[in-house]
Motif scaffolding. Sequence first.
Motif, short mmCIF file in Angstrom:
data_model
loop_
_atom_site.label_atom_id
_atom_site.label_comp_id
_atom_site.label_asym_id
_atom_site.label_seq_id
_atom_site.Cartn_x
_atom_site.Cartn_y
_atom_site.Cartn_z
N GLY A 5 47.48 75.49 31.69
CA GLY A 5 48.65 75.65 31.20
C GLY A 5 49.23 76.86 32.11
O GLY A 5 48.60 77.09 31.58
N GLN A 24 56.64 74.97 24.50
CA GLN A 24 56.39 75.00 25.27
C GLN A 24 54.28 75.12 25.66
O GLN A 24 53.68 73.91 26.30
CB GLN A 24 56.10 76.18 26.88
CG GLN A 24 57.84 75.44 27.18
CD GLN A 24 58.21 76.38 28.13
OE1 GLN A 24 57.49 77.00 29.51
NE2 GLN A 24 58.79 77.15 28.24
N ARG A 27 53.38 71.58 23.61
CA ARG A 27 53.13 70.10 24.78
C ARG A 27 52.16 70.34 25.50
O ARG A 27 51.47 69.22 25.77
CB ARG A 27 54.38 70.49 25.28
CG ARG A 27 55.55 70.21 24.30
CD ARG A 27 57.36 69.52 25.32
NE ARG A 27 56.89 68.60 26.41
CZ ARG A 27 57.44 68.81 27.22
NH1 ARG A 27 58.77 68.96 27.91
NH2 ARG A 27 57.59 66.97 27.87
N LEU A 28 52.07 71.94 25.87
CA LEU A 28 50.52 71.98 26.98
C LEU A 28 49.40 71.76 26.31
O LEU A 28 48.40 71.16 26.86
CB LEU A 28 50.62 73.50 27.60
CG LEU A 28 51.88 73.68 28.49
CD1 LEU A 28 51.87 75.02 28.84
CD2 LEU A 28 51.86 72.63 29.85
N ALA A 31 48.55 67.83 25.54
CA ALA A 31 48.79 67.69 26.41
C ALA A 31 46.87 67.28 27.65
O ALA A 31 46.58 66.83 28.39
CB ALA A 31 49.52 67.66 28.36
N ILE A 67 48.34 72.05 34.53
CA ILE A 67 49.62 71.71 33.36
C ILE A 67 51.22 72.51 32.97
O ILE A 67 51.15 73.15 32.83
CB ILE A 67 49.31 70.65 32.02
CG1 ILE A 67 47.77 70.43 32.89
CG2 ILE A 67 50.17 70.41 31.64
CD1 ILE A 67 47.23 69.70 31.13
N THR A 69 55.68 72.39 32.23
CA THR A 69 56.78 71.18 31.82
C THR A 69 57.75 70.50 32.34
O THR A 69 57.47 69.67 32.36
CB THR A 69 57.48 71.65 30.25
OG1 THR A 69 58.32 72.86 30.89
CG2 THR A 69 55.99 72.70 28.70
N ARG A 70 58.05 71.34 33.38
CA ARG A 70 58.79 71.58 34.21
C ARG A 70 58.51 71.97 35.23
O ARG A 70 58.07 72.92 35.43
CB ARG A 70 60.60 71.57 33.71
CG ARG A 70 60.85 70.65 32.78
CD ARG A 70 62.38 70.83 32.80
NE ARG A 70 62.88 72.45 32.86
CZ ARG A 70 63.63 72.58 31.61
NH1 ARG A 70 63.31 72.95 30.48
NH2 ARG A 70 63.61 74.21 31.72
N ARG A 96 50.09 68.81 36.76
CA ARG A 96 50.66 67.40 36.49
C ARG A 96 51.53 68.51 35.50
O ARG A 96 52.00 69.21 35.03
CB ARG A 96 49.74 67.52 35.21
CG ARG A 96 50.30 66.33 34.16
CD ARG A 96 49.38 65.44 33.61
NE ARG A 96 47.91 66.37 33.14
CZ ARG A 96 47.88 65.95 31.25
NH1 ARG A 96 48.45 65.98 31.18
NH2 ARG A 96 46.33 66.18 31.15
N LEU A 98 54.38 67.26 32.69
CA LEU A 98 55.11 66.23 31.81
C LEU A 98 56.43 65.99 31.82
O LEU A 98 55.99 64.58 31.39
CB LEU A 98 55.22 67.65 30.24
CG LEU A 98 53.38 68.16 30.39
CD1 LEU A 98 53.70 68.61 28.98
CD2 LEU A 98 52.68 67.09 30.42
N ASP A 99 57.25 66.23 32.49
CA ASP A 99 58.52 66.39 32.08
C ASP A 99 59.25 65.16 32.92
O ASP A 99 60.13 64.12 33.07
CB ASP A 99 59.68 67.38 31.94
CG ASP A 99 59.63 67.55 30.72
OD1 ASP A 99 59.00 66.61 30.23
OD2 ASP A 99 60.81 68.30 30.48
N PRO A 101 56.17 63.33 36.05
CA PRO A 101 55.00 63.01 36.96
C PRO A 101 55.11 62.70 38.44
O PRO A 101 55.71 62.05 38.59
CB PRO A 101 54.76 61.57 36.17
CG PRO A 101 55.13 61.76 34.50
CD PRO A 101 56.95 62.28 35.06
#
Length: 468
Positions: A5, A24, A27-28, A31, A67, A69-70, A96, A98-99, A101
């Motif tokens: 991540g 962040q 969330r990573l 995921a 991965i 987030t944005r 990847r 997240l916000d 795909p």
Amino acid sequence: MRVYGYARVSTQEQAEEFDALNQQIARLKAAGATEVLIDIESGRSDARKQFNELLKLVQQNQVDEVIITRIDRLGRSVITIHKAIDIFVKQNVNLRVLDAPVDPNSPFGWFSINQMSGLAEFESRLLSQRVKQGNEYFRQQLKYCVPPFGYAKDENHRLTPNRNIHEKSGKTYFELAKIIIDLTLELRSLQDVCNYIYTEYEVVFTVAGLRDWVKNLVLQGHTAYFVKKKKGINREPIINFHTHEALITPATVEAIQAKLSANRKYRSSATSTRGDYPLAGLIRCTHCQGSMYRNFSRHKTRTEYMRCVNYNKLGKYHCENSKCTRLRQIISKTIAELCENAPKLIEYLESQSETTQVVSTQEIEKLSNELSVLRALRSSNPDIIQAIAKIEATINSRSIPVKMIERDTFENAQRKIAIASQATFWESLDDSELRVTLAEFVEKVEVDSEGAVTPSFKLPLTLSSMRP
């Protein structure tokens, strides 16, 4: 599967006060990221340490998936984002977001990434333009950020004399500033001025700070911007003349310039040899562990002596060690101690030849860097605390014990110590040779307020010779 991540925020404030970085990271990890690389730096910078480390790992085929987030976490530049994605695609690494795909391998995904990266750069440029316009308006209104000593800001953030009362002297700060200007012209040096105003008024100035202060255009009644040049910024100064009450007149400015020019000859020049002497950088004050500087007597013999650098400092950094110890006396005592303790050094060397030490491998160095980043976050997040403990345990478990000294290295070092134990050897060296040779044997030399000299020695071994 090796899943990395990548988290980024622009400022430490975002990381600490708004908890954006911890969000962040959480969330990573949720995921599926097994490791998270972190940067606290602007996305417009291509010199982000952990971002470049991520690209390096991808190019070395050590990553299966990345991965974020944005998409703007990769950067705020279309070129930077595309460079990263090209590397991911070439190495068959899945990205990847997240916000949003997207699949960078598909035409639609490529189009979407272009749109998002363009929007990220647009937002960055728009913010930069707003800041620039705000600063320009700030300067047009003659506003000032941090007034120098003797001045304050009015309700419009413009410069005005500071009429607040200084508690120690009972005078206003503006009056006290005038006294400091008079002292600058009257006393012998800026150091004398700093000492006097600290003793009399408890006002702290360093010599460099005082020199900059008396040159400040604010004291002449002008509001100026971009006077000090910064690396990479080439902009002409903006000077608004006679915007507030002046502290000094043009005649005083000329007198100060003449005084500073006259004092310049006592300061170091570009051809200074102040560090070109035996034991340079190795002599320490016993009381404060500060370094000691070399000076010369005013007698025609120009005798060299050492003094604690903190003796001239003010406040909590001041050291009471005012002793001036002759440099040649320190050198001769150090050499005498070395000759006397040579047998003990050899005995210690023999004991070390049978011991082991921990040598850091490339993997351990990488883990140490990650550990430093996590500790710098100062987070109370349990996941980060657990990650720190896990990395520390990994470093301890993967340390490799190796033999410290080889036999050939030991014999070479033993020979050097034996030669160094002869006084005639030292007498045959000139100052440049003496400096190099002493630096090989001496760790540091402590000098106290009574002039007592206490050297600490090290083995004559380079770092490379300590490895097998």
